[in-house]
Motif scaffolding. Sequence first.
Motif, PDB file in Angstrom:
ATOM      1  N   SER A  39     -13.387 -40.310  -6.965  1.00 35.91           N
ATOM      2  CA  SER A  39     -14.297 -41.019  -6.054  1.00 35.91           C
ATOM      3  C   SER A  39     -13.859 -40.944  -4.595  1.00 35.91           C
ATOM      4  O   SER A  39     -14.543 -41.486  -3.727  1.00 35.91           O
ATOM      5  N   GLY A  40     -12.738 -40.296  -4.303  1.00 30.01           N
ATOM      6  CA  GLY A  40     -12.361 -40.135  -2.900  1.00 30.01           C
ATOM      7  C   GLY A  40     -10.862 -40.055  -2.679  1.00 30.01           C
ATOM      8  O   GLY A  40     -10.060 -40.463  -3.527  1.00 30.01           O
ATOM      9  N   VAL A  41     -10.487 -39.536  -1.523  1.00 30.36           N
ATOM     10  CA  VAL A  41      -9.076 -39.426  -1.148  1.00 30.36           C
ATOM     11  C   VAL A  41      -8.469 -40.826  -1.026  1.00 30.36           C
ATOM     12  O   VAL A  41      -9.029 -41.706  -0.377  1.00 30.36           O
ATOM     13  N   GLY A  42      -7.334 -41.017  -1.674  1.00 27.24           N
ATOM     14  CA  GLY A  42      -6.653 -42.305  -1.594  1.00 27.24           C
ATOM     15  C   GLY A  42      -7.164 -43.346  -2.563  1.00 27.24           C
ATOM     16  O   GLY A  42      -6.645 -44.463  -2.600  1.00 27.24           O
ATOM     17  N   SER A  43      -8.182 -43.025  -3.358  1.00 27.56           N
ATOM     18  CA  SER A  43      -8.671 -43.961  -4.371  1.00 27.56           C
ATOM     19  C   SER A  43      -7.647 -44.060  -5.497  1.00 27.56           C
ATOM     20  O   SER A  43      -6.776 -43.199  -5.661  1.00 27.56           O
ATOM     21  N   THR A  44      -7.756 -45.106  -6.318  1.00 25.15           N
ATOM     22  CA  THR A  44      -6.841 -45.239  -7.437  1.00 25.15           C
ATOM     23  C   THR A  44      -7.027 -44.089  -8.422  1.00 25.15           C
ATOM     24  O   THR A  44      -6.062 -43.628  -9.047  1.00 25.15           O
ATOM     25  N   LEU A  45      -8.256 -43.608  -8.560  1.00 21.57           N
ATOM     26  CA  LEU A  45      -8.528 -42.463  -9.430  1.00 21.57           C
ATOM     27  C   LEU A  45      -7.759 -41.233  -8.936  1.00 21.57           C
ATOM     28  O   LEU A  45      -7.166 -40.488  -9.736  1.00 21.57           O
ATOM     29  N   HIS A  46      -7.776 -41.028  -7.633  1.00 23.24           N
ATOM     30  CA  HIS A  46      -7.041 -39.916  -7.028  1.00 23.24           C
ATOM     31  C   HIS A  46      -5.542 -40.083  -7.258  1.00 23.24           C
ATOM     32  O   HIS A  46      -4.841 -39.155  -7.698  1.00 23.24           O
ATOM     33  N   MET A  47      -5.019 -41.293  -6.997  1.00 23.79           N
ATOM     34  CA  MET A  47      -3.595 -41.531  -7.140  1.00 23.79           C
ATOM     35  C   MET A  47      -3.135 -41.439  -8.594  1.00 23.79           C
ATOM     36  O   MET A  47      -2.010 -41.036  -8.883  1.00 23.79           O
ATOM     37  N   ALA A  48      -4.024 -41.817  -9.521  1.00 28.37           N
ATOM     38  CA  ALA A  48      -3.685 -41.719 -10.943  1.00 28.37           C
ATOM     39  C   ALA A  48      -3.368 -40.274 -11.321  1.00 28.37           C
ATOM     40  O   ALA A  48      -2.413 -40.009 -12.071  1.00 28.37           O
ATOM     41  N   MET A  49      -4.150 -39.334 -10.796  1.00 32.63           N
ATOM     42  CA  MET A  49      -3.886 -37.921 -11.067  1.00 32.63           C
ATOM     43  C   MET A  49      -2.687 -37.418 -10.287  1.00 32.63           C
ATOM     44  O   MET A  49      -1.853 -36.677 -10.805  1.00 32.63           O
ATOM     45  N   GLU A  50      -2.587 -37.821  -9.032  1.00 30.80           N
ATOM     46  CA  GLU A  50      -1.473 -37.350  -8.212  1.00 30.80           C
ATOM     47  C   GLU A  50      -0.129 -37.825  -8.748  1.00 30.80           C
ATOM     48  O   GLU A  50       0.888 -37.146  -8.586  1.00 30.80           O
ATOM     49  N   LEU A  51      -0.115 -38.983  -9.399  1.00 30.15           N
ATOM     50  CA  LEU A  51       1.126 -39.456 -10.010  1.00 30.15           C
ATOM     51  C   LEU A  51       1.577 -38.500 -11.114  1.00 30.15           C
ATOM     52  O   LEU A  51       2.769 -38.200 -11.244  1.00 30.15           O
TER      53      LEU A  51
END
Length: 321
Positions: A157-169
């Motif tokens: 849903s966007g840069v810096g979203s929790t969805l984004h961070m979940a994958m980046e982790l």
Amino acid sequence: MRRRTLLMSAAAAAAGAPAIARAQAYPSQTIRLMHGYDAGSNPDTIARHLSVPLTEILGQQIVIEPRPGAAERLAAAQIARMKPDGYTLYLMTGGQAVVSATDKTLTYDILKDFDFISIVTRFPFVLTVAPGSRFETVQAYFDEATREPGKLTYGTSGVGSTLHMAMELILEKTGIKMTHVPYKGGTGQSYNDLASGRLDMCVLTFSSAQPLMKTGKLRALAVTSKERHPGFPDVPTIAETVLPDYDVVSWLGFTAPAGLPPAIRDRLYEAFERAMARPEVKSKLEELGNDTRVTSPAEFRARVEADMARWGPLAHVVSQS
């Protein structure tokens, strides 16, 4: 001495009387419940389901006001400046803790500018693909991403979203490289891109993904919680398949501008507790993929602090995106 003590007690009581009177009269007008996402989003859906029992319990209309934009930053910046009288509430998401931990340009401080009342729902995310995707398992997806760094795409849903961070982790801990595709708004465009093959995988909230999963328009590869989701017991977890001990669960909670009178905070907490205890509310929210448990204000603050500590080390991901 006794007379002086009595006079001091009387003065203190008189000073506190207006605040007590306001609390006893609360609420006497419409309450605005604001959030930072589009109409139809997960926070909006939860807000609308809860507004009905809260209106009945509090005896005043609850009006939902979406203030979408900039991954909840716009809503938080506006609400932080509003009067702390209990007539403006903010349904904050776990994404706000992520933003606050990774964006040093914010004009507000969620730990100082908001009073925390209660978390009401928790929910994992789900990694999804199109029904005809060549990836039958999440392991197959990550195996190909390992062989061909940067080739595979994932949407959020966007840069810096929790969805984004979940994958980046996951990527940070495994060293795997993928290409992030941020989307604005709901699942419409990402679903179209999955279906057409322009996008390999998408990370979604359960409330967004479930209708499409149930009708066979999306296929789930894995969930981000440490335990399997009770609604989809056949879908494995990231911890089982890719990264042991991985556990990402977001939340929604009620807050208000800092300075909320304690008596009004307690009145609201009681209302949320009563609303969440209703069987029809609990079953509906759980049907949408939520774990429904009410927390105390202190527990809510502690969760925000813990999340900020967790996501802070990934600030470089946001600044580089």
